[in-house]
Scaffold this motif. Structure first.
Motif, PDB file in Angstrom:
ATOM      1  N   GLN A   1      45.794  51.253  47.347  1.00  0.00           N
ATOM      2  CA  GLN A   1      46.186  49.785  48.181  1.00  0.00           C
ATOM      3  C   GLN A   1      45.912  49.081  46.172  1.00  0.00           C
ATOM      4  O   GLN A   1      44.841  49.388  45.945  1.00  0.00           O
ATOM      5  N   LYS A   2      46.071  47.505  46.639  1.00  0.00           N
ATOM      6  CA  LYS A   2      45.329  46.641  44.856  1.00  0.00           C
ATOM      7  C   LYS A   2      44.219  45.569  45.994  1.00  0.00           C
ATOM      8  O   LYS A   2      45.187  45.023  47.262  1.00  0.00           O
ATOM      9  N   TYR A   3      43.065  45.512  45.702  1.00  0.00           N
ATOM     10  CA  TYR A   3      41.927  44.246  46.391  1.00  0.00           C
ATOM     11  C   TYR A   3      41.751  43.529  45.391  1.00  0.00           C
ATOM     12  O   TYR A   3      41.820  43.549  43.912  1.00  0.00           O
ATOM     13  N   THR A   4      41.279  42.574  46.026  1.00  0.00           N
ATOM     14  CA  THR A   4      40.534  41.395  44.869  1.00  0.00           C
ATOM     15  C   THR A   4      39.188  41.275  46.025  1.00  0.00           C
ATOM     16  O   THR A   4      39.825  40.511  46.935  1.00  0.00           O
ATOM     17  N   THR A   5      38.739  41.164  45.308  1.00  0.00           N
ATOM     18  CA  THR A   5      37.427  39.950  45.920  1.00  0.00           C
ATOM     19  C   THR A   5      36.395  39.310  44.921  1.00  0.00           C
ATOM     20  O   THR A   5      36.435  40.258  43.751  1.00  0.00           O
ATOM     21  N   THR A   6      36.064  39.138  45.869  1.00  0.00           N
ATOM     22  CA  THR A   6      34.649  37.833  44.764  1.00  0.00           C
ATOM     23  C   THR A   6      33.236  37.621  45.396  1.00  0.00           C
ATOM     24  O   THR A   6      33.526  37.695  46.328  1.00  0.00           O
ATOM     25  N   TRP A   7      32.512  37.946  44.461  1.00  0.00           N
ATOM     26  CA  TRP A   7      31.379  38.563  44.347  1.00  0.00           C
ATOM     27  C   TRP A   7      30.528  36.913  43.852  1.00  0.00           C
ATOM     28  O   TRP A   7      30.471  36.749  43.030  1.00  0.00           O
ATOM     29  N   ASP A   8      29.373  35.963  45.257  1.00  0.00           N
ATOM     30  CA  ASP A   8      28.522  35.107  44.351  1.00  0.00           C
ATOM     31  C   ASP A   8      27.921  35.673  43.593  1.00  0.00           C
ATOM     32  O   ASP A   8      26.594  36.814  43.758  1.00  0.00           O
ATOM     33  N   SER A   9      27.165  34.384  42.343  1.00  0.00           N
ATOM     34  CA  SER A   9      26.402  35.131  42.116  1.00  0.00           C
ATOM     35  C   SER A   9      25.083  35.508  42.954  1.00  0.00           C
ATOM     36  O   SER A   9      24.742  33.709  44.534  1.00  0.00           O
TER      37      SER A   9
ATOM     38  N   ASN B   1      25.291  44.235  44.539  1.00  0.00           N
ATOM     39  CA  ASN B   1      25.360  45.732  44.764  1.00  0.00           C
ATOM     40  C   ASN B   1      26.895  45.958  44.495  1.00  0.00           C
ATOM     41  O   ASN B   1      27.719  46.310  45.978  1.00  0.00           O
ATOM     42  N   ILE B   2      27.771  45.563  43.331  1.00  0.00           N
ATOM     43  CA  ILE B   2      29.237  45.746  43.591  1.00  0.00           C
ATOM     44  C   ILE B   2      29.487  47.174  43.419  1.00  0.00           C
ATOM     45  O   ILE B   2      31.052  47.264  43.501  1.00  0.00           O
TER      46      ILE B   2
ATOM     47  N   VAL C   1      41.194  51.550  39.465  1.00  0.00           N
ATOM     48  CA  VAL C   1      41.223  51.540  38.654  1.00  0.00           C
ATOM     49  C   VAL C   1      41.250  49.468  38.703  1.00  0.00           C
ATOM     50  O   VAL C   1      41.460  49.114  39.707  1.00  0.00           O
ATOM     51  N   ILE C   2      40.357  49.125  37.610  1.00  0.00           N
ATOM     52  CA  ILE C   2      39.866  48.157  37.415  1.00  0.00           C
ATOM     53  C   ILE C   2      41.703  47.216  36.817  1.00  0.00           C
ATOM     54  O   ILE C   2      41.946  47.906  35.848  1.00  0.00           O
ATOM     55  N   ASN C   3      41.887  46.497  37.560  1.00  0.00           N
ATOM     56  CA  ASN C   3      43.443  45.806  36.765  1.00  0.00           C
ATOM     57  C   ASN C   3      42.199  44.688  36.475  1.00  0.00           C
ATOM     58  O   ASN C   3      43.685  43.793  35.192  1.00  0.00           O
ATOM     59  N   ASP C   4      41.894  43.539  37.053  1.00  0.00           N
ATOM     60  CA  ASP C   4      40.893  42.052  36.315  1.00  0.00           C
ATOM     61  C   ASP C   4      40.289  41.759  36.868  1.00  0.00           C
ATOM     62  O   ASP C   4      39.843  42.244  37.680  1.00  0.00           O
ATOM     63  N   VAL C   5      39.763  41.209  35.869  1.00  0.00           N
ATOM     64  CA  VAL C   5      38.392  40.547  36.271  1.00  0.00           C
ATOM     65  C   VAL C   5      37.883  38.895  35.524  1.00  0.00           C
ATOM     66  O   VAL C   5      38.134  39.079  34.464  1.00  0.00           O
ATOM     67  N   LYS C   6      37.492  37.899  36.232  1.00  0.00           N
ATOM     68  CA  LYS C   6      37.348  37.325  36.222  1.00  0.00           C
ATOM     69  C   LYS C   6      35.863  36.873  36.674  1.00  0.00           C
ATOM     70  O   LYS C   6      35.720  36.560  37.420  1.00  0.00           O
TER      71      LYS C   6
ATOM     72  N   SER D   1      28.589  26.089  46.460  1.00  0.00           N
ATOM     73  CA  SER D   1      30.251  27.010  46.023  1.00  0.00           C
ATOM     74  C   SER D   1      30.128  26.309  44.115  1.00  0.00           C
ATOM     75  O   SER D   1      31.599  27.135  43.872  1.00  0.00           O
ATOM     76  N   TYR D   2      29.217  25.964  43.936  1.00  0.00           N
ATOM     77  CA  TYR D   2      29.052  25.240  42.180  1.00  0.00           C
ATOM     78  C   TYR D   2      28.459  27.118  41.566  1.00  0.00           C
ATOM     79  O   TYR D   2      28.319  26.886  40.500  1.00  0.00           O
ATOM     80  N   LYS D   3      28.248  28.255  42.511  1.00  0.00           N
ATOM     81  CA  LYS D   3      27.390  28.872  41.726  1.00  0.00           C
ATOM     82  C   LYS D   3      28.192  30.151  41.247  1.00  0.00           C
ATOM     83  O   LYS D   3      29.393  29.695  40.891  1.00  0.00           O
ATOM     84  N   PRO D   4      27.779  30.843  39.951  1.00  0.00           N
ATOM     85  CA  PRO D   4      28.874  31.623  39.045  1.00  0.00           C
ATOM     86  C   PRO D   4      29.453  32.776  40.705  1.00  0.00           C
ATOM     87  O   PRO D   4      28.994  33.105  41.080  1.00  0.00           O
ATOM     88  N   LYS D   5      30.321  33.229  39.620  1.00  0.00           N
ATOM     89  CA  LYS D   5      31.001  34.232  40.878  1.00  0.00           C
ATOM     90  C   LYS D   5      31.851  35.523  39.784  1.00  0.00           C
ATOM     91  O   LYS D   5      32.402  34.927  38.982  1.00  0.00           O
ATOM     92  N   LEU D   6      31.733  36.219  39.953  1.00  0.00           N
ATOM     93  CA  LEU D   6      33.108  37.283  39.633  1.00  0.00           C
ATOM     94  C   LEU D   6      33.662  37.752  40.688  1.00  0.00           C
ATOM     95  O   LEU D   6      33.899  37.296  41.802  1.00  0.00           O
ATOM     96  N   LYS D   7      35.021  37.952  40.179  1.00  0.00           N
ATOM     97  CA  LYS D   7      36.326  38.086  40.926  1.00  0.00           C
ATOM     98  C   LYS D   7      37.374  39.548  40.236  1.00  0.00           C
ATOM     99  O   LYS D   7      37.628  39.311  39.315  1.00  0.00           O
ATOM    100  N   ILE D   8      37.185  40.280  41.128  1.00  0.00           N
ATOM    101  CA  ILE D   8      37.806  41.627  40.694  1.00  0.00           C
ATOM    102  C   ILE D   8      38.734  41.671  41.568  1.00  0.00           C
ATOM    103  O   ILE D   8      38.989  42.335  42.451  1.00  0.00           O
TER     104      ILE D   8
END
Length: 210
Positions: free
Chosen positions: A44-52, A94-95, A103-108, A199-206
């Motif tokens: 399955q394809k997932y999209t998860t966002t992690w806060d700094s 711990n990501i 398999v990594i599809n996209d990183v923002k 809500s303005y903190k940096p985030k990673l969305k993978i």
């Protein structure tokens, strides 16, 4: 994901499909032909966002800034303060465990600028680091992996990052991002929100397939 069923006396339950890879039993890929290509059914394809979880700015000596902007992400040299060429790090917890085997599809990367030297914005220079917590001294694993233009003060962006960042986090090579360029050009002098800025903190969305 099971596609075979067995009756346990009261209901039908999945029978897991496993194969021996030489050292352990693992779930095999279950595939079907969709008319033009083989597709994997049990992924399955997932999209998860992690806060700094932490952010830290360092002065040109590599030591931490301890003033009220020490917990922000500052880049460059204003020429008006004693810090020299600012450089920063951000960590995201711990990501690695969640991305294991994916398999990594996209990183923002999400960044919001608080300030630029120019009202017309500037350019952030992003790299990667391998620190699991705030280090005493600044260091990076890879610098200048991505440059992104901001057009104004107070602008927020989701920045498209190289797939290599997500793959490096998955493989334990990277833990977060750096912001740094060895230049006194005022186009690079900017300040970004830090981990304590809601809500303005940096985030990673993978986005990844697993």
């Amino acid at each position: 994901m099971g596609f075979l069923k067995k009756y346990n006396g009261s209901s039908w339950v999945d029978v897991p499909l496993k194969k021996w890879n030489g050292s352990a039993w693992v779930e095999p890929e279950v595939m079907k032909w969709d008319g033009s290509k083989w597709v994997v059914l049990n992924q399955q394809k997932y999209t998860t966002t992690w806060d700094s979880t932490w952010t830290q700015t360092y002065r040109s000596t590599g030591d931490k800034r301890t003033d009220d902007r020490g917990g922000k992400l500052c880049q460059g040299d204003s020429g008006l303060d004693p810090w020299g060429i600012n450089r920063s790090l951000a960590g995201f917890g711990n990501i690695k465990s969640e991305l294991s085997g994916a398999v990594i599809n996209d990183v923002k990367l999400y960044l919001r600028s608080e300030h630029w030297w120019y009202y017309a914005g500037g350019t952030v220079v992003i790299g990667y680091h391998d620190h699991s917590s705030v280090p005493t001294k600044f260091s990076v694993s890879k610098s200048d992996a991505k440059r992104q233009k901001f057009d104004s003060r107070g602008q927020a962006q989701w920045i498209d990052m190289p797939i290599a960042l997500g793959e490096g986090i998955r493989d334990g090579k990277y833990k977060g991002i750096s912001i740094y360029i060895n230049s006194t050009n005022k186009d690079y002098y900017g300040i970004f929100n830090g981990a304590k800025d809601g809500s303005y903190k940096p985030k990673l969305k993978i986005t990844y397939t697993k």
